[in-house]
Scaffold this active site. Structure first.
Site, PDB file in Angstrom:
ATOM      1  N   CYS A   1      65.545 100.531  24.585  1.00  0.00           N
ATOM      2  CA  CYS A   1      66.113 100.229  23.396  1.00  0.00           C
ATOM      3  C   CYS A   1      64.881  98.975  22.948  1.00  0.00           C
ATOM      4  O   CYS A   1      64.828  97.938  23.314  1.00  0.00           O
ATOM      5  CB  CYS A   1      67.355  99.377  23.300  1.00  0.00           C
ATOM      6  SG  CYS A   1      67.812  99.157  21.498  1.00  0.00           S
TER       7      CYS A   1
ATOM      8  N   CYS B   1      66.832  95.132  21.867  1.00  0.00           N
ATOM      9  CA  CYS B   1      67.723  94.457  23.275  1.00  0.00           C
ATOM     10  C   CYS B   1      67.031  93.638  23.374  1.00  0.00           C
ATOM     11  O   CYS B   1      65.643  93.628  23.537  1.00  0.00           O
ATOM     12  CB  CYS B   1      68.554  95.404  24.606  1.00  0.00           C
ATOM     13  SG  CYS B   1      69.359  96.391  23.931  1.00  0.00           S
TER      14      CYS B   1
ATOM     15  N   HIS C   1      74.149  96.246  22.644  1.00  0.00           N
ATOM     16  CA  HIS C   1      74.105  98.108  22.164  1.00  0.00           C
ATOM     17  C   HIS C   1      74.914  98.317  21.771  1.00  0.00           C
ATOM     18  O   HIS C   1      74.221  99.523  21.006  1.00  0.00           O
ATOM     19  CB  HIS C   1      72.627  98.520  22.995  1.00  0.00           C
ATOM     20  CG  HIS C   1      71.932  99.708  22.733  1.00  0.00           C
ATOM     21  ND1 HIS C   1      70.546  99.965  21.696  1.00  0.00           N
ATOM     22  CD2 HIS C   1      72.192 100.845  22.618  1.00  0.00           C
ATOM     23  CE1 HIS C   1      70.160 101.195  21.609  1.00  0.00           C
ATOM     24  NE2 HIS C   1      71.332 101.483  22.453  1.00  0.00           N
TER      25      HIS C   1
ATOM     26  N   ASN D   1      70.483  99.899   7.511  1.00  0.00           N
ATOM     27  CA  ASN D   1      70.655 101.377   7.096  1.00  0.00           C
ATOM     28  C   ASN D   1      71.406 101.901   8.590  1.00  0.00           C
ATOM     29  O   ASN D   1      70.262 101.540   9.566  1.00  0.00           O
ATOM     30  CB  ASN D   1      69.402 101.949   7.184  1.00  0.00           C
ATOM     31  CG  ASN D   1      68.623 102.109   5.767  1.00  0.00           C
ATOM     32  OD1 ASN D   1      68.472 102.615   4.817  1.00  0.00           O
ATOM     33  ND2 ASN D   1      66.921 102.367   6.286  1.00  0.00           N
TER      34      ASN D   1
ATOM     35  N   SER E   1      66.550 104.489  12.964  1.00  0.00           N
ATOM     36  CA  SER E   1      65.438 104.797  13.942  1.00  0.00           C
ATOM     37  C   SER E   1      66.617 104.157  15.206  1.00  0.00           C
ATOM     38  O   SER E   1      65.703 104.692  16.136  1.00  0.00           O
ATOM     39  CB  SER E   1      64.351 103.943  14.098  1.00  0.00           C
ATOM     40  OG  SER E   1      64.215 102.820  13.947  1.00  0.00           O
TER      41      SER E   1
ATOM     42  N   HIS F   1      71.151 100.620  18.180  1.00  0.00           N
ATOM     43  CA  HIS F   1      71.161  99.025  17.818  1.00  0.00           C
ATOM     44  C   HIS F   1      71.506  98.386  16.532  1.00  0.00           C
ATOM     45  O   HIS F   1      71.237  98.523  15.674  1.00  0.00           O
ATOM     46  CB  HIS F   1      70.409  98.611  18.724  1.00  0.00           C
ATOM     47  CG  HIS F   1      70.781  96.886  19.218  1.00  0.00           C
ATOM     48  ND1 HIS F   1      70.538  96.701  21.068  1.00  0.00           N
ATOM     49  CD2 HIS F   1      71.189  96.230  18.856  1.00  0.00           C
ATOM     50  CE1 HIS F   1      70.741  95.305  21.006  1.00  0.00           C
ATOM     51  NE2 HIS F   1      71.095  94.926  19.355  1.00  0.00           N
TER      52      HIS F   1
ATOM     53  N   HIS G   1      71.609  96.577  13.762  1.00  0.00           N
ATOM     54  CA  HIS G   1      70.171  95.207  13.204  1.00  0.00           C
ATOM     55  C   HIS G   1      70.301  96.129  11.942  1.00  0.00           C
ATOM     56  O   HIS G   1      70.654  97.060  11.041  1.00  0.00           O
ATOM     57  CB  HIS G   1      69.058  96.077  13.919  1.00  0.00           C
ATOM     58  CG  HIS G   1      68.236  97.141  13.668  1.00  0.00           C
ATOM     59  ND1 HIS G   1      68.835  98.764  14.022  1.00  0.00           N
ATOM     60  CD2 HIS G   1      67.792  97.464  12.784  1.00  0.00           C
ATOM     61  CE1 HIS G   1      68.368  99.430  13.842  1.00  0.00           C
ATOM     62  NE2 HIS G   1      67.580  99.472  12.844  1.00  0.00           N
TER      63      HIS G   1
ATOM     64  N   GLN H   1      67.784  94.622   8.304  1.00  0.00           N
ATOM     65  CA  GLN H   1      65.653  94.741   8.140  1.00  0.00           C
ATOM     66  C   GLN H   1      66.340  93.525   6.626  1.00  0.00           C
ATOM     67  O   GLN H   1      67.327  93.283   5.733  1.00  0.00           O
ATOM     68  CB  GLN H   1      65.313  95.540   7.109  1.00  0.00           C
ATOM     69  CG  GLN H   1      64.952  96.952   8.303  1.00  0.00           C
ATOM     70  CD  GLN H   1      63.895  97.732   8.194  1.00  0.00           C
ATOM     71  OE1 GLN H   1      63.062  97.555   7.757  1.00  0.00           O
ATOM     72  NE2 GLN H   1      64.269  99.179   8.326  1.00  0.00           N
TER      73      GLN H   1
HETATM   74  P1  H2U Z   1      65.470 101.082  10.610  1.00  0.00           P
HETATM   75  O1  H2U Z   1      66.675 101.589  12.411  1.00  0.00           O
HETATM   76  O2  H2U Z   1      66.456 100.630  10.233  1.00  0.00           O
HETATM   77  O3  H2U Z   1      63.925 101.572  10.715  1.00  0.00           O
HETATM   78  O4  H2U Z   1      64.744  99.589  11.829  1.00  0.00           O
HETATM   79  C1  H2U Z   1      63.735  99.806  12.847  1.00  0.00           C
HETATM   80  C2  H2U Z   1      62.098  99.062  12.050  1.00  0.00           C
HETATM   81  O5  H2U Z   1      62.603  98.535  13.476  1.00  0.00           O
HETATM   82  C3  H2U Z   1      62.066  99.512  10.994  1.00  0.00           C
HETATM   83  O6  H2U Z   1      61.827  99.365  10.314  1.00  0.00           O
HETATM   84  C4  H2U Z   1      60.564  98.211  12.862  1.00  0.00           C
HETATM   85  C5  H2U Z   1      60.671  99.374  12.360  1.00  0.00           C
HETATM   86  O7  H2U Z   1      59.227  99.477  11.838  1.00  0.00           O
HETATM   87  N1  H2U Z   1      60.407  98.595  15.118  1.00  0.00           N
HETATM   88  C6  H2U Z   1      59.678  97.051  15.193  1.00  0.00           C
HETATM   89  O8  H2U Z   1      59.266  96.085  14.531  1.00  0.00           O
HETATM   90  N2  H2U Z   1      58.931  96.770  16.386  1.00  0.00           N
HETATM   91  C7  H2U Z   1      59.317  98.135  17.218  1.00  0.00           C
HETATM   92  O9  H2U Z   1      58.983  97.609  18.306  1.00  0.00           O
HETATM   93  C8  H2U Z   1      59.381  99.581  17.156  1.00  0.00           C
HETATM   94  C9  H2U Z   1      60.267  99.394  15.144  1.00  0.00           C
HETATM   95 ZN    ZN Z   2      69.797  98.131  22.220  1.00  0.00          ZN
END
Ligand code: H2U
Ligand code: ZN
Length: 345
Positions: free
Chosen positions: A51, A54, A114, A152, A160, A163, A165, A167
């Site tokens: 992850c 994490c 996580h 989201n 995505s 975990h 989180h 934004q």
């Molecule tokens: P979402 O799960 O809402 O997409 O948010 C995860 C964000 O994390 C996503 O915008 C970022 C993606 O661009 N990200 C990073 O900044 N670094 C990473 O190593 C993978 C994902």
């Molecule tokens: Zn994690």
């Protein structure tokens, strides 16, 4: 025949966005043979070595996360907005208008664990997330006029990574939806001399049938004009312009009501409830922002089970948003949902 909001198709007005939605209460029992979304996998480890959120793991840009113990913020490695963009605009009078946007995108981890979601975190842990949202709003608000905090949650909403989180995208211009809320609140204040969302909260508190939860500082309602089946609006009971303006008591009350709301959501279909949520507060410009009242929106997509969601398709894309189950029925179901998480039962 007398007109009945619980039986007859009708339209409701959204004063925050100046738009109408179609309500079809008679349609709730139609048979369903359409798509069934698969249930998300629920068993997750406390720590996932793969992850990127994490503690101690390496992200896509090669940076290593610290061994954080509560919350953690970093600049999005794939940011949708960037701080260094030349100021420009083109085609102002034409059908092909464009203008530059400056901004900054950050990712915020709510917990090092996580396997958790906000719904499964304690009010004390959620309080730290509230403090982080507030501090980030102040910090980014010093450089950008609009700070959009959002989460989201769940595969269904395109998250995505499971975990916990969210934004933050801060920009030098308000987004189109935020700008409409700004315009509507301003116009309401100009014509009534009072604050739109404060008047709304007071009246919903008295009516009660769309209230979901309430404590000393906050009210959660299923808005009269809700589009998503179980959409909710979080409203402070006193005037608050932005998240950083919340005092200690209001922050604790917010953490408590968020916990209660998210547990109710999870209990509705006994699934980790997917949603998009976010905060709207006064923009950071020099103008008079007395027309603004801080509020949180939750937009969950589920309609009738853990796997059947509402689709925003045909009529919604071409005419206006439509819902079947009435906001009052949905609020009643959320009120009845337990405040003890189903995983603990
Ligand atoms: P979402 O799960 O809402 O997409 O948010 C995860 C964000 O994390 C996503 O915008 C970022 C993606 O661009 N990200 C990073 O900044 N670094 C990473 O190593 C993978 C994902
Ligand atoms: Zn994690």
């Amino acid at each position: 025949m007398t007109f009945d909001l619980t039986r007859h198709p009708h339209r409701r007005y959204n004063p925050l966005l100046d738009e109408w939605i179609l309500v079809s209460p008679h349609r709730t029992n139609r048979p369903w043979r359409g798509g069934v979304e698969s249930l998300p996998l629920e068993r997750r480890p406390r720590f996932d070595p793969d992850c990127y959120l994490c503690p101690g793991n390496t992200r896509a840009n090669g940076e290593r996360n610290p061994n954080y113990e509560s919350t953690f913020v970093f600049i999005n490695d794939f940011a949708a907005v960037l701080p260094d963009v030349p100021m420009a605009q083109a085609g102002d009078e034409s059908l092909f208008r464009a203008r530059s946007v400056r901004g900054e995108a950050r990712v915020i981890c709510f917990s090092p664990r996580h396997d958790l979601t906000l719904a499964e975190m304690s009010p004390a842990e959620i309080r730290l997330v509230v403090d982080l949202w507030a501090a980030q709003t102040s910090e980014l608000g010093a450089r950008f006029s609009w700070v959009q905090i959002f989460e989201n949650r769940g595969d269904m909403m395109g998250a995505s990574n499971p975990h916990p989180h969210g934004q933050i995208w801060a920009t030098d211009r308000m987004g189109a939806i935020a700008a409409r809320e700004d315009k509507q609140q301003r116009a309401y204040r100009e014509s009534n001399g009072t604050n739109l969302l404060r008047d709304y909260a007071r009246q919903e508190g008295q009516i009660g049938e769309r209230s979901v939860l309430e404590n000393a500082s906050w009210l959660v309602v299923l808005p009269y004009w809700a589009v998503w089946p179980f959409e909710t609006l979080l409203l402070p009971k006193s005037p608050v312009r932005r998240l950083p303006d919340l005092d200690d008591g209001q922050r604790n009350d917010l953490a408590a009501i968020l916990k209660a709301l998210l547990v109710k959501y999870d209990n509705l279909f006994e699934v980790s409830f997917p949603y998009s949520m976010g905060w709207h507060g006064a923009p950071f410009d020099s103008g008079d922002n007395r027309h603004w009242q801080l509020h949180g929106h939750f937009f969950p997509p589920l309609l009738r089970s853990a796997t059947v969601k509402k689709f925003m398709v045909g009529y919604e894309m071409l005419a206006e948003a439509q819902r079947d189950i009435t906001p009052e029925q949905a609020a009643g179901r959320l009120r009845k949902a337990s405040e003890v998480h189903f995983k603990l039962r």
